[in-house]
Design an enzyme around this catalytic site. Sequence first.
Site, PDB file in Angstrom:
ATOM      1  N   GLU A 138      10.010   9.336  -9.219  1.00 47.72           N
ATOM      2  CA  GLU A 138       9.033  10.236  -8.606  1.00 47.72           C
ATOM      3  C   GLU A 138       9.264  11.712  -8.915  1.00 47.72           C
ATOM      4  OE1 GLU A 138       8.697   6.486  -6.141  1.00 47.72           O
ATOM      5  OE2 GLU A 138      10.290   7.603  -7.149  1.00 47.72           O
ATOM      6  N   ALA A 179       3.404   2.663  -7.429  1.00 50.45           N
ATOM      7  CA  ALA A 179       2.038   3.034  -7.070  1.00 50.45           C
ATOM      8  C   ALA A 179       1.142   3.012  -8.305  1.00 50.45           C
ATOM      9  CB  ALA A 179       2.016   4.414  -6.423  1.00 50.45           C
ATOM     10  N   GLU A 203      11.073   0.599  -3.693  1.00 51.32           N
ATOM     11  CA  GLU A 203      10.995   0.825  -2.246  1.00 51.32           C
ATOM     12  C   GLU A 203      10.596  -0.454  -1.512  1.00 51.32           C
ATOM     13  OE1 GLU A 203      10.057   5.285  -1.180  1.00 51.32           O
ATOM     14  OE2 GLU A 203       8.525   4.534  -2.566  1.00 51.32           O
ATOM     15  N   GLY A 247       7.580   2.760  -5.990  1.00 52.99           N
ATOM     16  CA  GLY A 247       7.216   1.936  -4.843  1.00 52.99           C
ATOM     17  C   GLY A 247       7.661   0.498  -4.972  1.00 52.99           C
TER      18      GLY A 247
END
Length: 324
Positions: free
Chosen positions: A197, A129, A177, A174
Amino acid sequence: MMHALRSLSRSVGRDSISNVIAYQYKASLSFVTVSHQPHHIATHHHYQYQTQRTLILEPSASEFVKLQKLLHSDSGIVEVTLDRPKNKNAIDTKLMRGLKHALELINQDSSTNVAIITSSVPGVYCAGADLKERKTFTAFEVREYSKALRATFSFLERLPIPTIAAVEGAALGGGLELALACDFRICGEDAVLGLPETGHAIIPGAGATRRLPRLISKAIAKDLILTGRRVYGREAEALGLANYCVPAGEAYTKALEVARNINEKGPIAVRAGKRAIEEGLLIIDPAEAADLEEACYEMTLNTKDRLEGLAAFVEKRKPNYKGE
């Protein structure tokens, strides 16, 4: 910003629960033929080659995501390329919107058999992100962004065709992910995969807490998520996080090799096989799982491709599948 995030979340959410197995080609696309030699393998002379592609031009597509269809013998393969070099492919709202748009076009195109998701940025797959953008968000906007990203990756996971993440360099947060939502992960030796995270006092919010334990063991998933520990390509392969680990700079080459292998198979059978596996994992009752497998097998029975496969076997030639 708040309105854009809410609209994106609703749009992707609706798409992600739709039946993406059913295809309808309805996109109006423009094409530009380009000759392309991927920069990330250009220094490895043994793997040098040129492949013709068509760059799909869409006015609403993000400048940070490029969608290309390969041509000639590679027809049926598409590439989604993340291209935000100044920010290491960090996923801001624009890049997320572009990725969603590219995935929607892939889902609408019945001629696509397999997709490769790669990066144009040397040494980086996706840094996760965009935390600089995140810092400007209200708590509500952070929630809407997370919903939209989660829905985008779920849509990717539910595409009826196989998807391949070609990972070189960093795939963090991310970015990992995104790779986890693909069917295959192919890493260069120098790839760095991690979920940092908890170090930012949050948890992975775009699917890693669900996908990672199913892919590897629960214990290792806890190790990677709760400690934020990073792994390199070889360990990722050993853990089952990556399907293949190859020398640095050759992940795309291997991804294209796998894509070509899949592209030669019967398209209906490939989609049916993916559906049987994905949906079968969600079914606890063995009888229901068997019914699903039977239904997916039935999808392949009354097809021209099945007859072509039998004829090619008898005639000792390569089959010519058309997805019919």
